[in-house]
Motif scaffolding. Sequence first.
Motif, PDB file in Angstrom:
ATOM      1  N   SER A 120      12.583  15.074   7.962  1.00  0.00           N
ATOM      2  CA  SER A 120      12.769  15.628   6.617  1.00  0.00           C
ATOM      3  C   SER A 120      11.972  14.799   5.620  1.00  0.00           C
ATOM      4  O   SER A 120      11.877  13.574   5.722  1.00  0.00           O
ATOM      5  CB  SER A 120      14.243  15.697   6.241  1.00  0.00           C
ATOM      6  N   MET A 121      11.394  15.510   4.680  1.00  0.00           N
ATOM      7  CA  MET A 121      10.483  14.875   3.732  1.00  0.00           C
ATOM      8  C   MET A 121      11.285  14.315   2.555  1.00  0.00           C
ATOM      9  O   MET A 121      12.079  15.030   1.947  1.00  0.00           O
ATOM     10  CB  MET A 121       9.516  15.941   3.231  1.00  0.00           C
ATOM     11  N   LEU A 122      11.062  13.038   2.232  1.00  0.00           N
ATOM     12  CA  LEU A 122      11.779  12.419   1.106  1.00  0.00           C
ATOM     13  C   LEU A 122      10.873  12.265  -0.111  1.00  0.00           C
ATOM     14  O   LEU A 122      11.330  12.200  -1.247  1.00  0.00           O
ATOM     15  CB  LEU A 122      12.302  11.039   1.511  1.00  0.00           C
ATOM     16  N   TYR A 123       9.556  12.169   0.131  1.00  0.00           N
ATOM     17  CA  TYR A 123       8.607  11.926  -0.963  1.00  0.00           C
ATOM     18  C   TYR A 123       7.214  12.281  -0.475  1.00  0.00           C
ATOM     19  O   TYR A 123       6.894  12.094   0.700  1.00  0.00           O
ATOM     20  CB  TYR A 123       8.675  10.432  -1.345  1.00  0.00           C
TER      21      TYR A 123
ATOM     22  N   LEU B   5       3.348  10.036   2.570  1.00  0.00           N
ATOM     23  CA  LEU B   5       4.586  10.778   2.793  1.00  0.00           C
ATOM     24  C   LEU B   5       5.677   9.800   3.173  1.00  0.00           C
ATOM     25  O   LEU B   5       5.407   8.765   3.807  1.00  0.00           O
ATOM     26  CB  LEU B   5       4.435  11.745   3.973  1.00  0.00           C
ATOM     27  N   LEU B   6       6.890  10.138   2.771  1.00  0.00           N
ATOM     28  CA  LEU B   6       8.034   9.376   3.223  1.00  0.00           C
ATOM     29  C   LEU B   6       8.901  10.360   3.983  1.00  0.00           C
ATOM     30  O   LEU B   6       9.289  11.402   3.432  1.00  0.00           O
ATOM     31  CB  LEU B   6       8.758   8.856   1.980  1.00  0.00           C
TER      32      LEU B   6
ATOM     33  N   VAL C  88       0.818  -1.215   0.000  1.00  0.00           N
ATOM     34  CA  VAL C  88       0.000   0.000   0.000  1.00  0.00           C
ATOM     35  C   VAL C  88       0.847   1.257   0.000  1.00  0.00           C
ATOM     36  O   VAL C  88       2.040   1.203  -0.257  1.00  0.00           O
ATOM     37  CB  VAL C  88      -1.024   0.019   1.157  1.00  0.00           C
ATOM     38  N   GLY C  89       0.213   2.378   0.295  1.00  0.00           N
ATOM     39  CA  GLY C  89       0.959   3.632   0.247  1.00  0.00           C
ATOM     40  C   GLY C  89       1.387   3.893  -1.174  1.00  0.00           C
ATOM     41  O   GLY C  89       0.791   3.409  -2.123  1.00  0.00           O
ATOM     42  N   GLY C  90       2.418   4.668  -1.346  1.00  0.00           N
ATOM     43  CA  GLY C  90       2.925   4.878  -2.704  1.00  0.00           C
ATOM     44  C   GLY C  90       3.707   3.655  -3.152  1.00  0.00           C
ATOM     45  O   GLY C  90       4.187   3.598  -4.269  1.00  0.00           O
ATOM     46  N   SER C  91       3.837   2.669  -2.261  1.00  0.00           N
ATOM     47  CA  SER C  91       4.631   1.453  -2.413  1.00  0.00           C
ATOM     48  C   SER C  91       5.739   1.560  -3.451  1.00  0.00           C
ATOM     49  O   SER C  91       6.848   1.952  -3.124  1.00  0.00           O
ATOM     50  CB  SER C  91       3.767   0.226  -2.631  1.00  0.00           C
TER      51      SER C  91
ATOM     52  N   ILE D 204      13.243   5.812   8.880  1.00  0.00           N
ATOM     53  CA  ILE D 204      12.426   6.260   7.747  1.00  0.00           C
ATOM     54  C   ILE D 204      11.029   5.656   7.902  1.00  0.00           C
ATOM     55  O   ILE D 204      10.894   4.460   8.190  1.00  0.00           O
ATOM     56  CB  ILE D 204      13.070   5.818   6.414  1.00  0.00           C
ATOM     57  N   TYR D 205      10.028   6.485   7.722  1.00  0.00           N
ATOM     58  CA  TYR D 205       8.655   6.008   7.839  1.00  0.00           C
ATOM     59  C   TYR D 205       7.860   6.335   6.584  1.00  0.00           C
ATOM     60  O   TYR D 205       8.003   7.430   6.032  1.00  0.00           O
ATOM     61  CB  TYR D 205       7.923   6.673   9.017  1.00  0.00           C
TER      62      TYR D 205
END
Length: 354
Positions: A301-304, A318-319, A249-252, A274-275
């Motif tokens: 910090s936002m990765l995605y 969000l990643l 799920v998520g943006g997988s 990382i979450y």
Amino acid sequence: MGIIDLEHVSVDFPDKKGKIVQAVHDVSLTVEKGDIFGVVGFSGAGKSTLVRTVNLLQKPTAGNIKVNGTDFVKDGKQVISNKDLQLARRKIGMIFQNFNLLNEISVVDNVSFALKHSGLKEKEIKEKSLKLLDLVDLRDKANFYPVQLSGGQQQRVAIARALANEPDILISDEATSALDPQNTLQILTLLKKLQKDLNLTIVLITHEMAAIKKVCNKVALMQSGQIVEKGSLRDVVLHPKNDLTKSFVGGSLEVINTLKSLNIDKLDNDNEAIYQLVYSMANVTKTIVVDLYREVGVEASMLYGNVELLDDEPIGTLLVQVKGDKTKQQETVAYLRKEKVAVTRLNEKGDLYE
Ligand SMILES: Nc1ncnc2c1ncn2[C@@H]1O[C@H](COP(=O)(O)OP(=O)(O)OP(=O)(O)O)[C@@H](O)[C@H]1O
């Protein structure tokens, strides 16, 4: 009672050495009328075998199968006559990855082929076939041959053919797997429209969660012949219970690809994490990163980041990379869960953190 009821269905195959392969193991599933029900899982999970039991293209070894109120199989034994099964199968259309069109006859004749036993006169068959081509927006290609069409167009012919006998159920077995993203989207959008216009029930098998998210209202996730999680798309995406589901799920895929491309150094797991965060935009404040700093005292910090519509509801993914010791990490997860965010900890490669 659903339009498709499977109870404790199993399918065993003998392998080359005479051992038994349990392709499907004790699966129970109800598909309600009007559902677009997604069955997702990796290759070899048993998806095709399971779905082929619905029209008995695959006979189960055990279990009960009921379709449209008619018992097909009870305790592993076929209880519908072959003649009735033949009629019942006309009400279950199927489309496949490789379209299965006849290349030596025209597009309209491919559709007409499905009406051979309909009792209609030749002229009526032609008229009906042209109407079906209208439905998939391909009437102008009626006299073309399949090879003259793009993959997406060929799949639309296959859909018209599958709908010829006015089925109640349409089974789509990896129908978009051979198509590029644009054609995939076009076919999925068409399936959703047809479901609505014709009050169809659709069972959609795929290995791509993205396809499920585009059109399905319910989903079952298969692994090693079993269903490991099932429910409404929203519940499965926002509250995944199984580890495999969490990674689906998520943006997988996009999340994993992002992490791979970022080439992050090995994490110092005691001091950073990382979450993947998945949440309904309606329920969650749009300032998660700021809130984490204010409420928990951690820097994220936002990765995605991405927002997509699931069954018309905006869902955010969000990643984030969060710095903080073990206690802070626990507080972070607890805070996010309290805020109704589905949290999955990943490693720097995008795999589940063990
Ligand atoms: N006719 C058969 N004889 C023996 N084994 C089979 C047969 N059909 C399928 N299997 C085995 O059953 C398991 C499930 O296969 P199935 O094709 O249902 O999986 P799937 O999830 O649909 O995967 P894919 O997307 O690759 O088709 C696999 O291990 C496969 O090798």
